[in-house]
Design a protein around this motif. Structure first.
Motif, PDB file in Angstrom:
ATOM      1  N   LEU A  65       0.873  -1.161   0.000  1.00 33.50           N
ATOM      2  CA  LEU A  65       0.000   0.000   0.000  1.00 33.50           C
ATOM      3  C   LEU A  65       0.913   1.215   0.000  1.00 33.50           C
ATOM      4  O   LEU A  65       1.854   1.290   0.794  1.00 33.50           O
ATOM      5  CB  LEU A  65      -0.900   0.028   1.244  1.00 33.50           C
ATOM      6  N   ALA A  66       0.667   2.153  -0.916  1.00 35.38           N
ATOM      7  CA  ALA A  66       1.535   3.329  -1.010  1.00 35.38           C
ATOM      8  C   ALA A  66       0.697   4.572  -1.266  1.00 35.38           C
ATOM      9  O   ALA A  66      -0.467   4.486  -1.679  1.00 35.38           O
ATOM     10  CB  ALA A  66       2.576   3.160  -2.106  1.00 35.38           C
ATOM     11  N   ARG A  67       1.317   5.720  -1.028  1.00 36.47           N
ATOM     12  CA  ARG A  67       0.654   7.016  -1.193  1.00 36.47           C
ATOM     13  C   ARG A  67       1.531   7.929  -2.038  1.00 36.47           C
ATOM     14  O   ARG A  67       2.747   7.939  -1.902  1.00 36.47           O
ATOM     15  CB  ARG A  67       0.388   7.644   0.180  1.00 36.47           C
ATOM     16  N   LEU A  68       0.885   8.677  -2.923  1.00 31.66           N
ATOM     17  CA  LEU A  68       1.605   9.621  -3.771  1.00 31.66           C
ATOM     18  C   LEU A  68       2.036  10.827  -2.947  1.00 31.66           C
ATOM     19  O   LEU A  68       1.237  11.424  -2.234  1.00 31.66           O
ATOM     20  CB  LEU A  68       0.715  10.064  -4.925  1.00 31.66           C
ATOM     21  N   ASP A  69       3.316  11.182  -3.080  1.00 33.52           N
ATOM     22  CA  ASP A  69       3.869  12.342  -2.376  1.00 33.52           C
ATOM     23  C   ASP A  69       4.731  13.107  -3.372  1.00 33.52           C
ATOM     24  O   ASP A  69       5.882  12.763  -3.589  1.00 33.52           O
ATOM     25  CB  ASP A  69       4.698  11.901  -1.170  1.00 33.52           C
ATOM     26  N   GLY A  70       4.151  14.134  -3.997  1.00 29.30           N
ATOM     27  CA  GLY A  70       4.858  14.840  -5.039  1.00 29.30           C
ATOM     28  C   GLY A  70       5.121  13.904  -6.204  1.00 29.30           C
ATOM     29  O   GLY A  70       4.216  13.207  -6.672  1.00 29.30           O
ATOM     30  N   PRO A  71       6.362  13.803  -6.682  1.00 31.57           N
ATOM     31  CA  PRO A  71       6.677  12.926  -7.807  1.00 31.57           C
ATOM     32  C   PRO A  71       7.012  11.497  -7.398  1.00 31.57           C
ATOM     33  O   PRO A  71       7.398  10.699  -8.238  1.00 31.57           O
ATOM     34  CB  PRO A  71       7.902  13.607  -8.419  1.00 31.57           C
ATOM     35  N   ASP A  72       6.851  11.177  -6.117  1.00 26.51           N
ATOM     36  CA  ASP A  72       7.221   9.854  -5.601  1.00 26.51           C
ATOM     37  C   ASP A  72       6.011   9.146  -5.008  1.00 26.51           C
ATOM     38  O   ASP A  72       4.981   9.756  -4.713  1.00 26.51           O
ATOM     39  CB  ASP A  72       8.279   9.979  -4.502  1.00 26.51           C
ATOM     40  N   PRO A  86      10.434   6.834  -7.268  1.00 22.65           N
ATOM     41  CA  PRO A  86       9.834   7.717  -8.268  1.00 22.65           C
ATOM     42  C   PRO A  86       8.548   7.107  -8.813  1.00 22.65           C
ATOM     43  O   PRO A  86       8.524   5.924  -9.170  1.00 22.65           O
ATOM     44  CB  PRO A  86      10.914   7.821  -9.345  1.00 22.65           C
ATOM     45  N   ALA A  87       7.495   7.890  -8.879  1.00 22.25           N
ATOM     46  CA  ALA A  87       6.197   7.364  -9.296  1.00 22.25           C
ATOM     47  C   ALA A  87       6.225   6.799 -10.712  1.00 22.25           C
ATOM     48  O   ALA A  87       5.545   5.806 -11.013  1.00 22.25           O
ATOM     49  CB  ALA A  87       5.139   8.454  -9.185  1.00 22.25           C
ATOM     50  N   HIS A  88       7.007   7.398 -11.592  1.00 28.78           N
ATOM     51  CA  HIS A  88       7.003   6.960 -12.990  1.00 28.78           C
ATOM     52  C   HIS A  88       7.657   5.599 -13.179  1.00 28.78           C
ATOM     53  O   HIS A  88       7.532   5.000 -14.241  1.00 28.78           O
ATOM     54  CB  HIS A  88       7.718   7.996 -13.871  1.00 28.78           C
ATOM     55  N   ALA A  89       8.357   5.093 -12.137  1.00 27.62           N
ATOM     56  CA  ALA A  89       9.099   3.844 -12.267  1.00 27.62           C
ATOM     57  C   ALA A  89       8.477   2.714 -11.470  1.00 27.62           C
ATOM     58  O   ALA A  89       9.141   1.708 -11.214  1.00 27.62           O
ATOM     59  CB  ALA A  89      10.545   4.051 -11.833  1.00 27.62           C
ATOM     60  N   SER A  90       7.227   2.840 -11.067  1.00 34.44           N
ATOM     61  CA  SER A  90       6.581   1.786 -10.279  1.00 34.44           C
ATOM     62  C   SER A  90       5.137   1.626 -10.709  1.00 34.44           C
ATOM     63  O   SER A  90       4.505   2.569 -11.199  1.00 34.44           O
ATOM     64  CB  SER A  90       6.637   2.119  -8.781  1.00 34.44           C
ATOM     65  N   ALA A  91       4.610   0.423 -10.520  1.00 38.21           N
ATOM     66  CA  ALA A  91       3.204   0.184 -10.851  1.00 38.21           C
ATOM     67  C   ALA A  91       2.296   1.001  -9.944  1.00 38.21           C
ATOM     68  O   ALA A  91       1.266   1.527 -10.379  1.00 38.21           O
ATOM     69  CB  ALA A  91       2.886  -1.303 -10.722  1.00 38.21           C
ATOM     70  N   GLY A 126       2.972   3.918  -8.600  1.00 37.65           N
ATOM     71  CA  GLY A 126       3.021   5.310  -9.036  1.00 37.65           C
ATOM     72  C   GLY A 126       2.287   5.543 -10.333  1.00 37.65           C
ATOM     73  O   GLY A 126       1.542   6.528 -10.480  1.00 37.65           O
ATOM     74  N   LYS A 127       2.452   4.645 -11.289  1.00 36.25           N
ATOM     75  CA  LYS A 127       1.786   4.841 -12.577  1.00 36.25           C
ATOM     76  C   LYS A 127       0.270   4.721 -12.449  1.00 36.25           C
ATOM     77  O   LYS A 127      -0.467   5.407 -13.154  1.00 36.25           O
ATOM     78  CB  LYS A 127       2.331   3.854 -13.606  1.00 36.25           C
TER      79      LYS A 127
END
Length: 291
Positions: free
Chosen positions: A133-140, A164-169, A171-172
């Motif tokens: 379980l994760a949460r978006l924090d800015g670009p991460d 980095p959000a762009h490098a994980s499922a 985040g994407k």
């Protein structure tokens, strides 16, 4: 990791990501930032980002662009209060135990994290894979809870990890909840974690369009070599705002068959619905609704 020039010092790419939210438009009617408070937070974030690599005074002063005398005084203040620790020589610095206490309090008092935990257990048991379980924090994205697989070959993560959000499922899945012009990403080429990381913005936007059409995100060795991930945004139906939380399942690519992938998607889709249904709604006078 590349370094970025800054007057009085150098900032790493990770430091630039940590500072993203401070470059966003001012909130609260244009309230000015308190410089000393901002510097304290930047120092704690820099120490936390180093993991098990202690820092020297010179390194911290250069990364934050602060005179050594000012950095030394700040470090001593935080050591006295338990937020920073030092070695017996007084020349190495690391994050202190009070940071752990604050982080634990965040997790213990977040009702959404509490609501999700039993369903993370359910997903992990059903799949035999690591779930997050994760949460978006800015670009991460920041990991709030994780359940590790018991298989010999598995992915290992930890609560508090930042990617980095762009490098994980994870985040994407959350980036896809936002319009292409509203993505919280830094300028220029995106950070590369593996040979498969999507660093070109146009390529990432095309992938996010596929995420929206599919209903969940997929990444194959984009964040960690040898690991694939499947991410699902959690929509709590709060004022129709973009989702900020997501769940994912991570699996070694050598164990990922088409049948197992279909099983992962089916289980995680069901678990997402259960978490969304169980998520508490802010009710009653004075009940906080955190942003």
């Amino acid at each position: 990791m590349t370094a970025v020039n800054r007057p009085g010092g150098r900032r790493t790419a990770a430091a630039e990501r940590r500072g993203y939210h401070r470059r966003m438009p001012e909130r609260g009617g244009g309230v000015r930032e308190v410089k000393s408070a901002a510097r304290t937070v930047e120092l704690l974030e820099a120490l936390a980002a180093r993991g098990d690599r202690p820092a020297r005074l010179r390194e911290l002063a250069e990364e934050l662009g602060v005179p050594r005398s000012s950095m030394y005084a700040l470090l001593q203040t935080l050591i006295d209060r338990g937020w920073v620790r030092t070695d017996t020589t007084g020349s190495l610095y690391g994050i202190g135990i009070h940071a752990l206490l604050a982080g634990t309090s965040y997790l213990d008092t977040d009702p959404l994290v509490r609501a999700a935990r039993p369903y993370l257990d359910e997903a992990s048991e059903a799949l035999g894979e690591t779930v997050h379980l994760a949460r978006l924090d800015g670009p991460d994205v920041v990991y709030l809870a994780t359940r590790e697989s018991h298989a010999y070959l598995r992915t290992i993560s930890r609560v508090g990890r930042r990617l980095p959000a762009h490098a994980s499922a994870l985040g994407k899945a959350l980036l896809a909840e936002r319009g292409d012009s509203e993505l919280p990403l830094p300028e220029g080429e995106l950070e590369r974690l593996t040979e498969r990381t999507l660093t070109d913005r146009a390529t990432l936007l095309a992938d996010l369009a596929r995420v929206r059409a599919r209903g969940y995100a997929v990444e194959r060795e984009e964040g960690v070599a040898g690991i694939a991930g499947f991410g699902f945004a959690l929509r709590y139906d709060r004022h129709d705002s973009p989702a900020t939380d997501a769940i994912s399942a991570s699996v070694p690519v050598v164990r990922l068959t088409e049948e197992h992938e279909r099983r992962i998607v089916a289980v995680m889709t069901e678990v997402r619905a259960k978490i969304e249904a169980a998520a508490p709604r802010a009710t009653g006078p004075g009940a906080p609704e955190w942003r």
